[in-house]
Design a protein around this motif. Structure first.
Motif, short mmCIF file in Angstrom:
data_model
loop_
_atom_site.label_atom_id
_atom_site.label_comp_id
_atom_site.label_asym_id
_atom_site.label_seq_id
_atom_site.Cartn_x
_atom_site.Cartn_y
_atom_site.Cartn_z
N UNK A 1 0.85 -1.22 0.05
CA UNK A 1 0.01 0.09 0.03
C UNK A 1 1.12 1.15 0.08
N UNK A 2 0.67 2.25 -0.89
CA UNK A 2 1.43 3.42 -0.85
C UNK A 2 2.38 3.43 -2.03
N UNK A 3 2.64 1.94 -2.71
CA UNK A 3 3.67 1.96 -3.74
C UNK A 3 2.94 1.77 -5.09
N UNK A 4 3.44 2.17 -6.16
CA UNK A 4 2.98 1.95 -7.62
C UNK A 4 3.56 0.83 -8.26
N UNK A 5 2.84 0.42 -9.40
CA UNK A 5 3.09 -0.72 -10.07
C UNK A 5 2.90 -0.40 -11.37
N UNK A 6 3.72 -1.23 -12.39
CA UNK A 6 3.32 -0.93 -13.98
C UNK A 6 3.03 -2.41 -14.44
N UNK B 1 -12.86 -2.58 3.37
CA UNK B 1 -13.96 -1.69 3.14
C UNK B 1 -13.93 -0.49 3.82
N UNK B 2 -12.91 -0.57 4.83
CA UNK B 2 -12.94 0.88 5.91
C UNK B 2 -11.94 2.00 5.14
N UNK B 3 -12.71 2.86 4.62
CA UNK B 3 -11.81 3.78 3.74
C UNK B 3 -10.80 4.74 4.77
N UNK B 4 -11.03 4.54 6.16
CA UNK B 4 -10.16 5.19 6.83
C UNK B 4 -8.58 4.87 6.84
N UNK B 5 -8.53 3.43 6.40
CA UNK B 5 -7.14 3.12 6.28
C UNK B 5 -6.48 3.06 4.75
N UNK B 6 -7.49 3.49 3.77
CA UNK B 6 -7.04 3.68 2.59
C UNK B 6 -5.74 4.92 2.56
N UNK B 7 -4.95 4.74 1.45
CA UNK B 7 -3.78 5.72 1.47
C UNK B 7 -3.92 6.16 -0.03
N UNK B 8 -5.12 6.99 -0.22
CA UNK B 8 -5.31 7.35 -1.80
C UNK B 8 -4.16 8.52 -2.23
N UNK B 9 -3.81 9.26 -1.32
CA UNK B 9 -2.81 10.36 -1.58
C UNK B 9 -1.51 9.95 -2.05
N UNK B 10 -1.16 9.06 -1.15
CA UNK B 10 0.33 8.21 -1.27
C UNK B 10 0.29 7.37 -2.32
N UNK B 11 -0.75 6.56 -2.69
CA UNK B 11 -0.88 5.81 -3.85
C UNK B 11 -0.78 6.73 -5.10
N UNK B 12 -1.64 7.82 -5.26
CA UNK B 12 -1.75 8.72 -6.14
C UNK B 12 -0.16 9.31 -6.56
N UNK B 13 0.43 9.74 -5.57
CA UNK B 13 1.74 10.28 -5.62
C UNK B 13 2.74 9.38 -6.17
N UNK B 14 2.62 8.00 -5.57
CA UNK B 14 3.48 7.16 -6.24
C UNK B 14 3.39 6.76 -7.69
N UNK B 15 2.08 6.66 -8.08
CA UNK B 15 1.62 6.59 -9.44
C UNK B 15 2.18 7.54 -10.28
N UNK B 16 2.02 8.91 -9.69
CA UNK B 16 2.53 9.92 -10.73
C UNK B 16 3.95 9.91 -10.72
N UNK B 17 4.74 9.50 -9.77
CA UNK B 17 6.18 9.32 -9.87
C UNK B 17 6.55 8.47 -10.76
N UNK B 18 5.81 7.15 -10.81
CA UNK B 18 6.23 6.22 -11.63
C UNK B 18 6.03 6.50 -13.30
N UNK C 1 6.27 9.65 -14.38
CA UNK C 1 7.09 10.48 -14.79
C UNK C 1 8.36 9.95 -15.13
N UNK C 2 8.52 8.69 -14.46
CA UNK C 2 9.89 7.95 -14.68
C UNK C 2 9.83 7.15 -16.05
N UNK C 3 8.62 6.88 -16.17
CA UNK C 3 8.30 6.13 -17.55
C UNK C 3 8.45 6.89 -18.76
N UNK C 4 8.10 8.11 -18.48
CA UNK C 4 7.95 8.98 -19.56
C UNK C 4 9.47 9.78 -20.03
N UNK C 5 10.27 9.42 -18.97
CA UNK C 5 11.60 9.89 -19.07
C UNK C 5 12.64 8.94 -20.03
#
Ligand SMILES: O=C(O)c1cccc(C(=O)CC[C@H]2O[C@@H](n3cnc4c(=O)[nH]cnc43)[C@H](O)[C@@H]2O)c1
Length: 194
Positions: A56-61, A169-186, A188-192
């Motif tokens: 959780x909090x990491x991004x994958x391709x 199903x407990x959304x208070x445990x979800x880490x959406x911001x961290x997940x989206x941040x990791x996805x953005x970074x991946x 950008x790395x991919x585009x580079x």
């Protein structure tokens, strides 16, 4: 509110929403391809991780996406379109290969499972994980987007940030911001490394 930060992405890319679920995503992707004639597409968003298979909090391709939920029956008696001898369309079965970038160094082994209804409990998640021992994560759109891309011969990359454990199903445990941040970074790395 959580959002994907695409401000660092070059001009020349069009950023659009694909909608929620396989059907909206497939229809919307087809509409957008007809309008923009893209050379390639990247689907970016969040997904759930099968226990112990992604963080959780990491991004994958992903290398491949498999559809779960279109077929006959439910639960243990479910049989997919391919199981019962049907293709989704022409030669497109339950699984679609992804990719198109020459650099594959950040691609994860194992598949993305694209479902029609998200797992709603740990036992449902475990049952899916047992049926798909190499499934890393679960989302609700990638197969629909991949279907549209395949039909239009547009290469597709799928990047998902992991926001939650599948079945939680407990959304208070979800880490959406961290997940989206990791996805953005991946992305950008991919585009580079294009
Ligand atoms: O309310 C719930 O319990 C619930 C459980 C799983 C997913 C949702 C969504 O509304 C999903 C929204 C969106 O995010 C992707 N996503 C994120 N986590 C998961 C998941 O564990 N299983 C399937 N999809 C997931 C999905 O692609 C949706 O677009 C609500």
């Amino acid at each position: 509110m959580s959002r994907l930060d695409v401000s660092a992405i070059d001009d020349g890319w069009v950023t659009q929403l694909c909608g929620f679920g396989q059907i909206a995503a497939a229809a919307r992707t087809s509409q957008l391809i007809a309008k923009h004639h893209p050379e390639r597409i990247i689907l970016v968003g969040i997904a759930g991780a099968f226990s112990g298979r992604a963080d959780v909090g990491s991004a994958y391709r992903f290398r491949r996406v498999t559809c779960d939920g279109i077929g006959v029956g439910a639960g243990e008696t479910f049989r997919s379109a391919s199981d019962i001898g049907w293709a989704h369309f022409a030669d497109i079965g339950d699984e679609i290969e992804l990719g198109g970038w020459s650099d594959t160094s950040t691609v994860v082994e194992g598949r993305l499972l694209s479902v029609c209804a998200a797992s709603q409990s740990e036992s449902e998640a475990d049952a899916r994980a047992d049926r798909f021992p190499d499934a890393v994560a679960e989302d609700m759109e990638a197969f629909g987007v991949a279907m549209a891309c395949q039909m239009h011969s547009v290469p597709l990359e799928v990047v998902r940030g992991i926001s939650n454990d599948v079945g939680d199903r407990d959304h208070s445990r979800w880490q959406i911001d961290k997940a989206l941040q990791a996805a953005s970074e991946l992305v950008i790395r991919l585009l580079d490394r294009r």
